[in-house]
Design a protein around this motif. Structure first.
Motif, PDB file in Angstrom:
ATOM      1  N   SER A   1      28.750  15.686  40.371  1.00 51.99           N
ATOM      2  CA  SER A   1      29.079  14.479  40.957  1.00 51.99           C
ATOM      3  C   SER A   1      30.364  13.705  40.243  1.00 51.99           C
ATOM      4  CB  SER A   1      27.974  13.385  40.983  1.00 51.99           C
ATOM      5  OG  SER A   1      27.462  13.143  39.693  1.00 51.99           O
ATOM      6  N   ILE A   2      31.097  12.934  40.858  1.00 48.68           N
ATOM      7  CA  ILE A   2      32.262  12.136  40.426  1.00 48.68           C
ATOM      8  C   ILE A   2      32.048  10.810  40.848  1.00 48.68           C
ATOM      9  CG2 ILE A   2      34.641  12.058  40.227  1.00 48.68           C
ATOM     10  CD1 ILE A   2      34.731  14.950  40.776  1.00 48.68           C
ATOM     11  N   ASP A   3      32.030   9.841  40.182  1.00 52.55           N
ATOM     12  CA  ASP A   3      32.153   8.213  40.747  1.00 52.55           C
ATOM     13  C   ASP A   3      33.577   7.690  40.270  1.00 52.55           C
ATOM     14  OD1 ASP A   3      29.543   8.377  41.599  1.00 52.55           O
ATOM     15  OD2 ASP A   3      28.903   7.619  39.737  1.00 52.55           O
ATOM     16  N   CYS A   4      34.107   7.145  41.275  1.00 54.38           N
ATOM     17  CA  CYS A   4      35.724   6.613  41.086  1.00 54.38           C
ATOM     18  C   CYS A   4      35.343   5.210  41.019  1.00 54.38           C
ATOM     19  CB  CYS A   4      36.376   6.965  42.272  1.00 54.38           C
ATOM     20  SG  CYS A   4      37.980   6.160  42.430  1.00 54.38           S
ATOM     21  N   VAL A   5      35.918   4.789  39.866  1.00 51.39           N
ATOM     22  CA  VAL A   5      35.366   3.178  39.590  1.00 51.39           C
ATOM     23  C   VAL A   5      36.562   2.364  39.441  1.00 51.39           C
ATOM     24  CG1 VAL A   5      34.027   1.791  37.999  1.00 51.39           C
ATOM     25  CG2 VAL A   5      33.282   4.089  38.347  1.00 51.39           C
ATOM     26  N   SER A   6      36.700   1.135  39.897  1.00 45.14           N
ATOM     27  CA  SER A   6      37.580   0.125  39.677  1.00 45.14           C
ATOM     28  C   SER A   6      36.868  -1.167  38.961  1.00 45.14           C
ATOM     29  CB  SER A   6      38.266  -0.527  40.977  1.00 45.14           C
ATOM     30  OG  SER A   6      38.806  -1.610  40.954  1.00 45.14           O
ATOM     31  N   GLN A   7      37.678  -1.756  38.403  1.00 45.84           N
ATOM     32  CA  GLN A   7      37.455  -3.112  37.499  1.00 45.84           C
ATOM     33  C   GLN A   7      37.067  -4.219  38.495  1.00 45.84           C
ATOM     34  OE1 GLN A   7      40.705  -3.472  35.066  1.00 45.84           O
ATOM     35  NE2 GLN A   7      39.668  -2.868  33.192  1.00 45.84           N
ATOM     36  N   ARG A   8      37.388  -3.990  39.621  1.00 49.48           N
ATOM     37  CA  ARG A   8      37.374  -5.013  40.555  1.00 49.48           C
ATOM     38  C   ARG A   8      35.942  -4.748  41.553  1.00 49.48           C
ATOM     39  NH1 ARG A   8      43.013  -7.349  43.056  1.00 49.48           N
ATOM     40  NH2 ARG A   8      41.633  -8.177  44.490  1.00 49.48           N
ATOM     41  N   ASN A   9      35.455  -5.869  42.138  1.00 49.61           N
ATOM     42  CA  ASN A   9      34.108  -5.744  42.623  1.00 49.61           C
ATOM     43  C   ASN A   9      34.285  -5.614  44.169  1.00 49.61           C
ATOM     44  OD1 ASN A   9      32.621  -5.988  40.622  1.00 49.61           O
ATOM     45  ND2 ASN A   9      32.671  -8.340  40.485  1.00 49.61           N
ATOM     46  N   ASP A  10      35.377  -6.184  44.804  1.00 45.74           N
ATOM     47  CA  ASP A  10      35.666  -6.052  46.325  1.00 45.74           C
ATOM     48  C   ASP A  10      36.268  -4.954  46.455  1.00 45.74           C
ATOM     49  OD1 ASP A  10      37.698  -7.056  44.860  1.00 45.74           O
ATOM     50  OD2 ASP A  10      38.148  -8.507  46.224  1.00 45.74           O
ATOM     51  N   VAL A  11      36.070  -3.791  46.520  1.00 45.39           N
ATOM     52  CA  VAL A  11      36.865  -2.485  46.302  1.00 45.39           C
ATOM     53  C   VAL A  11      36.069  -1.513  47.338  1.00 45.39           C
ATOM     54  CG1 VAL A  11      37.857  -0.486  45.482  1.00 45.39           C
ATOM     55  CG2 VAL A  11      38.046  -2.606  44.451  1.00 45.39           C
ATOM     56  N   THR A  12      36.834  -1.118  48.513  1.00 40.24           N
ATOM     57  CA  THR A  12      36.058  -0.067  49.258  1.00 40.24           C
ATOM     58  C   THR A  12      36.876   1.311  48.885  1.00 40.24           C
ATOM     59  OG1 THR A  12      38.009  -0.335  50.907  1.00 40.24           O
ATOM     60  CG2 THR A  12      35.727  -1.402  51.356  1.00 40.24           C
ATOM     61  N   TYR A  13      36.043   2.646  48.975  1.00 37.76           N
ATOM     62  CA  TYR A  13      36.740   3.661  48.338  1.00 37.76           C
ATOM     63  C   TYR A  13      36.735   4.915  49.467  1.00 37.76           C
ATOM     64  CZ  TYR A  13      35.414   1.878  43.913  1.00 37.76           C
ATOM     65  OH  TYR A  13      35.313   1.094  42.804  1.00 37.76           O
ATOM     66  N   GLU A  14      37.722   5.679  49.393  1.00 35.71           N
ATOM     67  CA  GLU A  14      38.075   6.813  50.394  1.00 35.71           C
ATOM     68  C   GLU A  14      38.367   8.273  49.688  1.00 35.71           C
ATOM     69  OE1 GLU A  14      40.136   6.154  54.461  1.00 35.71           O
ATOM     70  OE2 GLU A  14      41.653   7.003  53.158  1.00 35.71           O
ATOM     71  N   TRP A  15      37.789   9.048  49.845  1.00 35.00           N
ATOM     72  CA  TRP A  15      37.952  10.522  49.215  1.00 35.00           C
ATOM     73  C   TRP A  15      38.895  11.426  50.241  1.00 35.00           C
ATOM     74  CZ3 TRP A  15      37.027  11.707  44.296  1.00 35.00           C
ATOM     75  CH2 TRP A  15      36.173  10.831  43.418  1.00 35.00           C
TER      76      TRP A  15
END
Length: 194
Positions: free
Chosen positions: A36-50
């Protein structure tokens, strides 16, 4: 979880938390392993796409759920570049990790037998349990008690690692079944006497 820090971006620092060790954005998995891999940003209001190799289409054994990417079982089709793209208020940033498979010498871990219907049909399976990557090729041989190496009638191969005897007859199917496996790293074989 192993953490790999990515470069600064308009969304702050983007990093990966992974279930396996990453070196310079490269993760090496063992064949048939999961990760498993988690992509993490410092901001809270983020959407992610792989993305996989620049495509939104992920391999069949790989699933994404927001910032998380799960590799269910590593078969070789999952080797490639996985890119996480983070979006927030018109800004976007991305980070990538290359996932590969550790090469393993071909090896027969064990041989097993089974009787699917021992009383009525006498159907019999001999199974060769194989490990290795690149995926090994498998060949079978049979030696009867007289030393002859002909394949008896009534035998099929539903999968490369399985011999199926449709109607077990001791006079025809008793002997030594040998499974040989090979990839470019090596050759191995095991036998079982029936």
């Amino acid at each position: 979880m192993v953490s790999v820090i990515e470069e600064n971006s308009p969304l702050g620092v983007l990093h990966f938390n992974a279930s396996h060790t990453m070196t310079h954005r490269h993760m090496v998995l063992v064949f048939h392993d999961s990760a498993s891999i988690d992509c993490v940003s410092q901001r809270n209001d983020v959407t992610y796409e792989w993305h996989f190799n620049r495509s939104l289409r992920l391999p069949p054994n790989v699933h994404s759920n927001g910032r998380s990417l799960k590799i269910g079982i590593m078969t070789g089709a999952e080797v490639g570049n996985y890119t996480c793209i983070a979006y927030s208020h018109g800004l976007a940033t991305s980070a990538s990790v290359w996932v590969s498979v550790k090469e393993v010498r071909a090896h027969v871990s064990q041989m097993t037998t089974s009787l699917a219907h021992p009383v009525t049909a006498h159907q019999f399976n001999v199974v060769c349990h194989v490990v290795g990557y690149p995926e090994p090729t498998i060949s079978w041989s049979f030696t009867d008690p007289m030393g002859q190496t002909i394949v008896p009638p009534g035998v099929s191969h539903p999968t490369p690692n399985k011999v199926h005897i449709q109607s077990f007859q001791p006079s025809l199917h008793s002997g030594t079944w040998t499974c040989m496996v090979r990839n470019y790293l090596g050759v191995d074989q095991k036998s079982i006497r029936i």
